[in-house]
Design an enzyme around this catalytic site. Structure first.
Site, short mmCIF file in Angstrom:
data_model
loop_
_atom_site.label_atom_id
_atom_site.label_comp_id
_atom_site.label_asym_id
_atom_site.label_seq_id
_atom_site.Cartn_x
_atom_site.Cartn_y
_atom_site.Cartn_z
N HIS A 1 -28.32 -15.97 24.58
CA HIS A 1 -27.26 -15.81 25.58
C HIS A 1 -26.57 -17.13 25.94
O HIS A 1 -25.56 -17.12 26.65
CB HIS A 1 -27.85 -15.21 26.87
CG HIS A 1 -28.14 -13.75 26.77
ND1 HIS A 1 -28.88 -13.21 25.74
CD2 HIS A 1 -27.78 -12.71 27.56
CE1 HIS A 1 -28.98 -11.90 25.92
NE2 HIS A 1 -28.31 -11.57 27.01
N GLU B 1 -17.75 -4.64 24.59
CA GLU B 1 -16.90 -5.82 24.69
C GLU B 1 -15.67 -5.76 23.79
O GLU B 1 -14.55 -6.09 24.22
CB GLU B 1 -17.71 -7.09 24.36
CG GLU B 1 -18.77 -7.44 25.38
CD GLU B 1 -20.10 -6.75 25.10
OE1 GLU B 1 -21.07 -7.01 25.84
OE2 GLU B 1 -20.17 -5.96 24.12
N HIS C 1 0.85 -1.19 0.00
CA HIS C 1 0.00 0.00 0.00
C HIS C 1 0.89 1.25 0.00
O HIS C 1 1.26 1.75 1.06
CB HIS C 1 -0.91 0.01 1.23
CG HIS C 1 -1.81 -1.18 1.32
ND1 HIS C 1 -1.37 -2.42 1.72
CD2 HIS C 1 -3.15 -1.31 1.06
CE1 HIS C 1 -2.38 -3.27 1.71
NE2 HIS C 1 -3.47 -2.63 1.31
N HIS D 1 -4.06 3.15 -3.35
CA HIS D 1 -4.24 2.56 -2.02
C HIS D 1 -3.52 1.23 -1.87
O HIS D 1 -2.68 1.07 -0.98
CB HIS D 1 -5.73 2.37 -1.72
CG HIS D 1 -6.01 1.85 -0.35
ND1 HIS D 1 -5.86 0.53 0.00
CD2 HIS D 1 -6.44 2.48 0.78
CE1 HIS D 1 -6.17 0.36 1.27
NE2 HIS D 1 -6.54 1.54 1.76
#
Length: 679
Positions: free
Chosen positions: A484, A422, A26, A261
């Protein structure tokens, strides 16, 4: 002496030459960020190329890690042990210049970046560690912890949701020594980002309680220099500097295009770049005056020598604190850690309590956090469920002026309320571990490890000691239902190389899981813990030392009065160990003798030598595994049968679910009996 433009062009030349030679990489971002790098690295960054691990150095994180040649060029030019031959070997096997920066591979690289957004999140962890260490160790005029964390990031980092989680926390924690420079070039792999990235980035970061400077001209080292100087004056906020740049700067046919890029410019375009920039040196050749302008070795050594002098004065005034700081920054556990670990395991064994393994974990943590001040805990808004708080870990709080609040006896907060974040929590913990001085741990439900997974993987890849406390580990959490209830998560985590996974079955196993996790400085650990109470499994004294091996013989036929050699082996983990023990007794009534093996950590057991593995799982005996999760994982142990669950759960009380899905002593016993009949 070379001017700033020439210094920046050296980076551009090395980036396009290395990518061209590798035929991969890149080039555009390094070419666009070169002036940003000149401003930061030549005028502000406090570092010592001859000692990349100096404790009070500024940290630099390249969050948009695909621009790795920017960092490699900087490290080479400023004097790190990264010779030009390594740049020529960019992306080649076993080189020190891999496709994305990797910590412990390239001198001077602070963290492994590539998955976008995690670098800026690691940087939040670095800055948090600096703030907490300063509050804990600095005394009056003796400031031994006083450095900045700088990060370069791009559009992709800001699009990834983790940047929202982390940057919001950085504002809440008032991390004023965190300075981020945003490479605002408006281009990604798919082209101009305007159709899909319409955020008002400046207002977004102001809402996070950051200072925002800019936009500034990203190709003016002077303007960026001034912006960084202003950012360093902040007393209570992190700073974002928005730098407007051109990707592929200097490439007449590739600048401001997606082609700049992620692919080489090509020989013809490189020739045009050289002509336009006035760069006449051959590929991989840097003029002497440019090297001289970039060389940071003497300045870096001077900075470290000054700090060494300050630390010597600090050590004279506060010898115990100095020794503690040195130990912790080296990542060494206390000299008496073996005694601490033995005491905690012995207490758990002697009490033989029937508690949930999440509670058993907290009981172990009470002793560990009291003895190890480097333990830095937290939870993603589930503290009361994960039980990651202890009497020694008051909550982290920051006052209105940006200072860390201390308790009446002078302690800092060591329990972090991460909020419902999280992924951010996991990657921030990686940054804390990389910085040094703390061992981070954090909790959430096991099913939400899916949110954290890529950061867990990065911790394993980087070989960093981070502990994930995952509770509510099975259908045993009951009424919350299949959203869950973890089914595939234990097996999935065990697939990550270099990640230790423990699913303890009682207080002793939980205590030993914790002490083993802390004893390994080169790998993260996931602790999978139950919501429901687990009966303590009685153990012979002689097997206690074997628990740390990941699996051990919990019960032989003789232990329950059956005078026969084992005809089969039941392997169980976590909450299912008690089922295995109950099934052993039922089978004994049928005159069938079985050995029960508790295997709290398959990953640890798999590292043991063959002799030990054979002693636990003898050849020739049928093996039946019992775990409230997917069955596929267990066939690797040559099992004749597996009692597991290969579908999602249900919403009902835990006892009803275990009965419904066949996790009963009777079903385990029947499964063993059928397996023996098939032989």
């Amino acid at each position: 002496m070379a001017n700033t433009t020439t210094m920046a062009n050296a980076i551009r030349a090395l980036a396009m030459d290395a990518v061209q030679q590798a035929n991969s990489g890149h080039p555009g971002a390094p070419m666009g960020m070169a002036d940003m790098a000149v401003a930061l690295w030549s005028r502000h960054l406090r570092h010592n190329p001859t000692n990349p691990h100096w404790a009070d150095r500024d940290r630099f994180i390249l969050s948009n890690g695909h621009a790795s040649m920017l960092l490699y060029a900087l490290l080479h030019l400023s004097g790190y042990d990264l010779p030009i031959e390594e740049l020529k070997n960019f992306r080649k096997l076993h080189s020190k210049t891999p496709g994305h920066p990797e910590v412990d591979v390239t001198p001077g690289v602070e963290t492994t970046t590539g998955p976008l957004g995690q670098g800026i999140t690691n940087a939040v962890g670095f800055a948090l560690a600096e703030k907490l260490l300063a509050a804990e160790f600095n005394r009056g005029k003796h400031a031994i912890v006083d450095h900045h964390t700088y990060v370069f990031l791009g559009d992709g980092c800001l699009m990834e949701g983790i940047s929202h989680e982390a940057c919001a926390l950085a504002g809440a924690w008032k991390l004023n020594k965190l300075i981020a420079l945003y490479d605002d070039n408006g281009i990604s792999i798919d082209g101009k980002v305007a159709p899909w990235f319409v955020d008002n980035t400046a207002e977004r970061f102001k809402a996070y309680q950051w200072n925002v400077i800019g936009p500034v001209d990203g190709h003016s080292a002077e303007a960026i220099d001034q912006a960084i100087a202003k950012a360093k004056q902040s007393a209570d906020k992190p700073t974002l500097i928005i730098c407007k740049t051109h990707i592929g700067y200097g490439a007449p046919n590739r600048q401001d295009t997606a082609k700049a890029h992620g692919e080489p410019l090509g020989a013809d375009e490189i020739a045009l770049v050289r002509q336009g920039l006035g760069w006449s040196a051959a590929p991989f050749e840097i003029p002497t005056d440019v090297y001289a302008a970039w060389d940071a070795k003497a300045a870096g050594q001077k900075l470290q020598s000054a700090w060494d002098k300050r630390f010597k004065a600090y050590a004279k005034a506060h010898p115990e604190l100095a020794a503690e700081f040195t130990r912790r920054m080296a990542g060494e556990l206390p000299a008496n850690f073996g005694e601490i670990a033995a005491r905690i395991a012995s207490d758990a064994h002697d009490k033989a309590a029937t508690v949930a393994s999440r509670k058993a974990s907290q009981l172990a943590l009470e002793g560990l956090t009291a003895a190890l001040p480097e333990l830095l805990g937290g939870s993603a808004d589930l503290t009361g469920s994960n039980l990651t708080n202890t009497g020694s870990t008051p909550a982290l709080r920051i006052d209105d002026k940006g200072a860390v609040v201390k308790t009446e006896d002078g302690r800092i907060g060591r329990h972090i309320n991460y909020g419902v974040r999280e992924f951010g929590m996991a990657a921030i913990m990686n940054g804390v571990a990389l910085h040094g001085g703390y061992i981070p741990y954090g909790g959430t439900f096991l099913t939400f490890s899916d949110y954290s997974r890529n950061a867990i993987r990065m911790a394993a890849l980087m070989k960093r000691r981070v502990v994930h406390v995952f509770t509510h580990d099975s259908i045993g959490l009951g009424e919350d239902g299949p959203t869950h209830q973890s089914i595939e998560h234990a097996a999935s985590l065990r697939l990550i190389p270099n990640l230790d996974v423990w699913r303890p079955g009682d207080t002793t196993e939980a205590a030993i899981a914790w002490t083993v996790a802390l004893s390994h400085a080169d790998r993260p650990t996931a602790l999978l813990l139950s919501r429901q109470n687990l009966a303590y499994a009685p153990k012979r004294e002689e097997v206690l030392d074997n628990i740390a091996n990941g699996a051990y013989v919990l019960s032989e036929p003789a232990d329950i009065g059956l005078k026969k050699q084992a005809q089969a082996v039941i392997i169980a983990t976590g909450s299912e160990v008690q089922l295995a023990v109950a099934a052993q007794k039922l089978l004994a009534e049928r005159k069938i003798a079985v050995r029960v093996v508790s295997m709290p950590s398959t990953t640890t057991f798999d590292r043991q030598d063959e002799a030990y593995q054979r002693s636990v799982l003898p050849a020739g005996l049928p093996r039946i595994a019992v775990e409230a999760g997917v069955t596929d994982f267990w066939w690797k142990y040559g099992c004749a049968a597996v009692v597991g669950i290969d579908r999602f759960g249900e919403s009902a009380p835990a006892a009803d679910l275990f009965q419904y899905f066949g996790f009963t002593a009777e079903n385990v016993a029947d499964t063993v009996q059928v397996a023996l009949q098939r032989r």
